[in-house]
Every structure is written in C-alpha cells, then in structure tokens.
Design a protein around this motif. Sequence first.
Motif, PDB file in Angstrom:
ATOM      1  N   ASP A  77       0.959  -1.066   0.373  1.00  0.00           N
ATOM      2  CA  ASP A  77       0.172  -0.034   0.129  1.00  0.00           C
ATOM      3  C   ASP A  77       1.139   0.942   0.009  1.00  0.00           C
ATOM      4  O   ASP A  77       2.084   1.358   0.461  1.00  0.00           O
ATOM      5  N   ARG A 116      -4.327  -7.357  -3.504  1.00  0.00           N
ATOM      6  CA  ARG A 116      -4.430  -6.042  -4.528  1.00  0.00           C
ATOM      7  C   ARG A 116      -4.438  -5.162  -4.278  1.00  0.00           C
ATOM      8  O   ARG A 116      -4.839  -4.759  -2.728  1.00  0.00           O
ATOM      9  N   ALA A 117      -4.404  -4.055  -4.826  1.00  0.00           N
ATOM     10  CA  ALA A 117      -4.057  -2.890  -4.673  1.00  0.00           C
ATOM     11  C   ALA A 117      -5.839  -1.936  -4.370  1.00  0.00           C
ATOM     12  O   ALA A 117      -6.546  -2.580  -5.072  1.00  0.00           O
ATOM     13  N   GLU A 119      -8.394  -0.312  -5.520  1.00  0.00           N
ATOM     14  CA  GLU A 119      -8.522   0.561  -5.787  1.00  0.00           C
ATOM     15  C   GLU A 119      -9.935  -0.043  -6.833  1.00  0.00           C
ATOM     16  O   GLU A 119      -9.987  -1.354  -6.560  1.00  0.00           O
ATOM     17  N   GLY A 120     -11.364   1.139  -7.074  1.00  0.00           N
ATOM     18  CA  GLY A 120     -12.193   0.391  -7.602  1.00  0.00           C
ATOM     19  C   GLY A 120     -11.751   0.027  -8.867  1.00  0.00           C
ATOM     20  O   GLY A 120     -11.064   1.042  -9.622  1.00  0.00           O
ATOM     21  N   ARG A 121     -12.740  -0.500  -9.856  1.00  0.00           N
ATOM     22  CA  ARG A 121     -12.751  -1.103 -10.743  1.00  0.00           C
ATOM     23  C   ARG A 121     -13.284   0.350 -11.907  1.00  0.00           C
ATOM     24  O   ARG A 121     -13.670   0.743 -10.924  1.00  0.00           O
ATOM     25  N   THR A 122     -12.885   1.072 -12.738  1.00  0.00           N
ATOM     26  CA  THR A 122     -13.267   2.441 -13.269  1.00  0.00           C
ATOM     27  C   THR A 122     -13.939   1.895 -14.765  1.00  0.00           C
ATOM     28  O   THR A 122     -13.903   1.136 -15.263  1.00  0.00           O
ATOM     29  N   PRO A 190     -14.996   5.691 -11.835  1.00  0.00           N
ATOM     30  CA  PRO A 190     -15.157   4.362 -11.070  1.00  0.00           C
ATOM     31  C   PRO A 190     -16.216   4.014 -10.862  1.00  0.00           C
ATOM     32  O   PRO A 190     -17.540   5.095 -11.769  1.00  0.00           O
ATOM     33  N   ASP A 300     -15.208  -2.771  -5.538  1.00  0.00           N
ATOM     34  CA  ASP A 300     -15.632  -1.830  -5.442  1.00  0.00           C
ATOM     35  C   ASP A 300     -16.406  -1.277  -4.564  1.00  0.00           C
ATOM     36  O   ASP A 300     -15.854  -0.247  -4.147  1.00  0.00           O
ATOM     37  N   GLU A 303     -14.377  -0.327  -1.405  1.00  0.00           N
ATOM     38  CA  GLU A 303     -13.098   1.399  -1.917  1.00  0.00           C
ATOM     39  C   GLU A 303     -14.575   2.077  -2.178  1.00  0.00           C
ATOM     40  O   GLU A 303     -14.344   3.481  -1.503  1.00  0.00           O
ATOM     41  N   SER A 307     -14.018   5.717   0.273  1.00  0.00           N
ATOM     42  CA  SER A 307     -13.680   6.917  -0.347  1.00  0.00           C
ATOM     43  C   SER A 307     -14.346   7.931   0.112  1.00  0.00           C
ATOM     44  O   SER A 307     -14.367   9.036  -0.114  1.00  0.00           O
TER      45      SER A 307
END
Length: 747
Positions: A77, A116-117, A119-122, A190, A300, A303, A307
Amino acid sequence: MPISTPPPRVLGVAVPSPLRRLFDYRPAGAPPPGGWAPGLRVRVPFGRREVVGVVMECRERSELPLAELRPVAACLDAAPLPADWLWLCRFTARYYQHSLGDTLHQAMPVLLRQGRALEGRTRERWQLTAAGRDAPPESLSRAPRQAELLAMLAQHPHGLAAQAILAQSFSRDQLRALAAKGLVASREEPLTARSRPDADQLLAEPAPALPLNREQATALAALHERLEAYHPCLLEGVTGSGKTEVYLQLIEAVVGRGRQALVLVPEIGLTPQTLARFRKRFRVPVVALHSGLTDHERLDAWEAAASGRAPIVIGTRSAIFTPLARPGAIIVDEEHDGSYKQQDGLRYHARDLAVARAHHHGIPLLLGSATPSLESLAKAHSGEWRHLPLTRRATRHAPARLELIDLRGRPRQGGLIPPVLDAIRETLGAGHQVLVFINRRGFAPTLACHACGWLAECDACDARMTLHRQPPLLACHHCDRRRALPNSCPQCGSIDLRPLGSGTERTEETLAGLFPKVPVHRIDRDSTRRRDAFEQALAEVRRGEPCLLVGTQMLAKGHHLPHVTLVVVVNADAGLYASDFRALEQSAQLLVQVAGRAGRAAHPGRVLVQTMHPDDPHLRLLAERGYAALAEQLLAERRAAALPPFRFLALLRLESAREEAAGELARRAAAALRGWLAERESAVECLGPVPAPMERRQGRYHLQVMLSAERRSALHEACAWLTAWLEAAPEARRTRWSLDIDPQTLS
C-alpha cells in the motif's frame, strides 16, 4: 525545517493465524511514500510460505535480536488502510478474544487478502466537448453514423459510459473519429458515481418521501434531535408500521449533511428489495455488500464506501466491517435476527459491533424490529437506549391476531388439518393468496419402518436424516451427508418404509393435489439455490393472482406480500420446547414475523397456528396479548434465573474425533479455571463441562464449558486467562476449541 523521523527498526505485523500475537519483521526496501505506519499491508514470509499481513506497530526494539528478524518481502500500500476500520478490527479481536491477524483477514475483501491494491474498477465515459456542443449538424454530413452518435451524446449532458454507447450499435472507431476532430472526449471514472449531490437533487422524482403518521413523525423528530452525537434508539414497530420510511427519512437528513449511512439487513434475500427501494428514492450511489457478490464487486463497493463516494451502504452481517470516510448513522433492521451472529470462526455479533462503532464515531444508531431482542428491550426499558414505539400499521387494518388451532387427534394431509384446509379454500376462492409456513425443508423429517420402528439416522451426527423427493434421497441438514433411499428396512428387511412428519416438499405436493388449478410456490434453501430464483418467485407472487406459498423462515423476514391475507403455521411447537433458554424468545419472534406477512394491504389478515399445546401459557399469552406482553414475562423469568440480559455469558466449545480427548481437555481446562477464579475470589461462575445439545456432529464429539458473570469486565478477564491457558496446553493443539462471547445459542 521539519525534523525527519528515522524509520522504525521493527514492524509488528498481524498475520492470518489463530495465534493471538504480532510477529516482528525488519523493514526492507524503499519505505512507502508516507513512511512506515500502522495499517499498511505487507507481504511477509511466514513459515514456508508468504502471506499478506497488516502492520500494527512500528517499534525500535524486539524480543529477538534484530539480525534474526526476517525482512518484509514487499509493502502493498502507498497509504494505510482506513483508521476507522483498523479501530473496529482491534476492538473486535479484543472483545471476542480472537486473533487480531485472523480478524483483519476476515474483515477485508478477498482481493485485499490476496494482495490486490485498494482500488475500485473504473469505466470509460464519453461526452461532448465545447466544440462538439457548437458543431453544426451539416459538419458531419459525410459521416452519418458519427452525426447520430454526436446527436445521442448531446442528449446526455453528463456523458455516457462506453458500454452504453457500444450497446447502441456504435463502434469505438466512430468514437475515436469524433475524438480526433475534437468533438468528444473521454475520462475514466469509478463504477460508482459522484459523491456529493446538490441538496435539491438528493431525492429522486419517481419516489418522493411518504407522509408520516403521528408516531412515525415523533420517532423521526427524536432522531433529528441528536444527529451529531451517539444516540442509540430502538424503533419497535409492528409489522407494516412504516419502519423503513423512518429509515429513509433519517438517511435523507444524514446524507444531506454530507455524511454516510450504513444499513444492515439480516438476510441476503432482503438486500435486493431494500436496494431497489433505496435506489428509487435517492440520486446518490447506493452500494451493497453481501455474500452473493463477486470478489471484484465487493472490492468496488468497499472502496466506494472507504473513499466516501458511496453515501449509502447496505449489507448483511459482514458489512459492519465496511470502512466509512464520513460516518453519519448506522441502522440495523430486524435487530433481533439471529443471523447477525457469526456462528463459527470469528464469532462476532454485527448488531453489538454496530453499537460499539456508533459510540466510537459519536453518531446516531437506530435498531428496528417488530419483535426486539430481550437484550435491546432491557436497554430501552432502563433508559440506556431511547424507545420509539410504532403501534399502528400504515394501512387501516390492525395486525392479525394468532388463532391457536388444536392438532390433537385430528387427521392431517401434508401436515394440515381439515378446518385449516377449509380456510385455505375460502381464501383462494376470494381471490387472495395464502402463505403456509413450515420451518422444515425436505419431504419429511425422516423415514421410518412401520414394522420394527427403525428410523433413518445420520452416521456422523446425533440426528435423523431428512427425506427429500427432489431428488429422492436422505440428507442430514447438519453435516450435508447424502444417502440413497433404501429399498427395504436395513434392520428387519421390511419394505413398509413410510415418511414421518411433513416438510416443505410434502406440504407442497399435498396442496398441489388438493388445489390443482392454483399455482404453488415453494420457497426454501433447496428451491432457491439458483441465482435470482428467490427474487423471480417473489416477483410472480407480487402480481397478485391467487396462489399458495409454501416456505421456511426465508419468507418470514421483511418481505412485503400485499396480497397474502391468510398465514398458516403448520407446527408451532418445534422450537418452543428446546433445551436452549432462548428457544421460546426466538420461536415467538419467528411466529410474529411470519404472522406479519398477512393483511398488509387492502384486506385484513388472518393467522392460523397449528399446535399440539394450545393451552401452553406462553403461547396463549403471545396469541392473546402479543409479543410485548410475552417479552415482559420472559424478562422477569430471565432476571429470576440470572440469565442474559441480566448476566453475561461465554461458552468454551471443544470438539474432537475422539470423545475421550475432548472430555479430558474440557475437564482439565474447567479445573484450571476454577482454581484461578478461587485464588482471585472472582464472582465469575464456571459450569461444566457438559455434552453439547447435539453431542456428536459431523463425526466429532462436542463438549461445552460455560462462564457466567454479572460484570462484563470480570468475564473478559477470565476468558483472557482461559485462552492463554489453552494456547499453552500441549493437548489443546490436538483438540479443536473456540471461545464464544455472548453466545446466542447453546447448540
């Protein structure tokens, strides 16, 4: 000039292991951008493998020489995991006497456990540029498809996702061509939409707020009094009283202040309908977290909540571990429901963690139920929580009363007696729907030999095997063992084998034969294994045509079935006389919840409860005066018996394939604990060991030792000592054991 802090020489890392301790490692490689800090995930060597752990301490010293510490393999991270999530995991591990590493592992999405990072998918979104908005139509006369695409995008000022454009038979080449001309542009966003809506766009047009009656308005006003402070409230509302509308208007106020709301529901089956209602109501991202999601969907949603882009989060038990950037309120629907308690591994209770989390954040907590748990009622009666009653249904009809129907000496068809079948026939003839509740799936509870009395029993459990017809087999619902149907009795050879009792399959078959022109929908775990099967069945029922529903408790929780006017409970006695002291409370809650499915719309409802004990005083009190009166009596009985909620419990569970191994460890642990308690003159009581209510299950023998105390702190001190003793005992490594804090069942 700021003084730089030297990097730590030791990292205390929590790894997924049952051991209740941190493991020391040396930092290695380039430090993360913000430096080493608690909350960073790291990949570390552990034994002969590498695992993903979480840094929990940064220190200068270790009990081992620094040269002997293994280095961290990699930092995963750039910034620590959310601080509120770390606090909750620490609290959970401490309160439930569980390994911190395993708690962190269970509380994060699978992809984060794998490294895995966060991060949500975009997705790619295309919209017009200023030049595109001003472009005259004739400028693309030689490219008609590009002109059509430009015209379509002009109708969507905020743009369209690439997938939506391609679904309209346009191509990426056409998008690229318009982009080369400077008429359109794309951006990555996102999968969840923007975070802060304008205040006047919070409510969506199709589903505005409903008018509140006096009780709902009073409850909402009480919640609005302290939106910026810890404010626990119990919303006790009869089924159909409009609890969800109170939830929605509280969330509207919370999200309007730029905060987030977390809503817990007990069952995955309730999540789709709750999501649909919330998404119709609000123009903000509403994300779901439950076991039916894929790993990518869960990350997803996690995150988006962490956020702050998702102001509303809805989920089942595990959603309590969802991090929130701006927590504003927590709502627990059907707070009494037993599914909020995890029954293996990390044995947490999501409702109790919601209380702790709301207190930590200083935000309102709303717990709703038509049949509150005795723990919650005791807190409300003592004034520790605010009590908000809703005694009237949103419709003009009062909740249906329970009518006790005597089963003794009467012939049955599929578990139903003639007067009940007559009531079903009358209801269907009036064009309404009937719900037949039987909390036992399969065709019959077991198979019996009429000649010698043999019963089909499980080889691995102290339980009988259930007879199924679809497909035909015998199945144990405790260990999932399957067995083909015997052609004859294995004990005497007779071929006169008969099903004993009724399950959902048998009742369904009987009703289909008696009412051949009426659709019969069976809803249980077997019939809803296929994805979306449950929702599809409910959608057919909600069309309103006369039909029969045969189901287990999956149908009893929160579902709005407006055309059901008759509910039949096939056997109310199954849970009333169990050995568990909570059995009567839980059975009464289930009866009231399933009764609440009747008469929720234009027509009044009726509830027929078949029982072999119509004169039972508890059952009569429930039928004549309702759940509140029964709960008052049960609270008095619990106080006299020194049971929860007036005393705190913990349960040590031990199991082994060898009966003597589990028994010996249980006796030694109980004796050691009693000696430790006597030395300190502790008020904690140690009871047992005793066999579990089902002593042999899944081929293993189960024993229990119970700890009981008036003070929670004394109980936890004893539990911590017992845990340390077990971890140090060599024989405990050969016997599976766990400590259950605040157990909800003794089975």
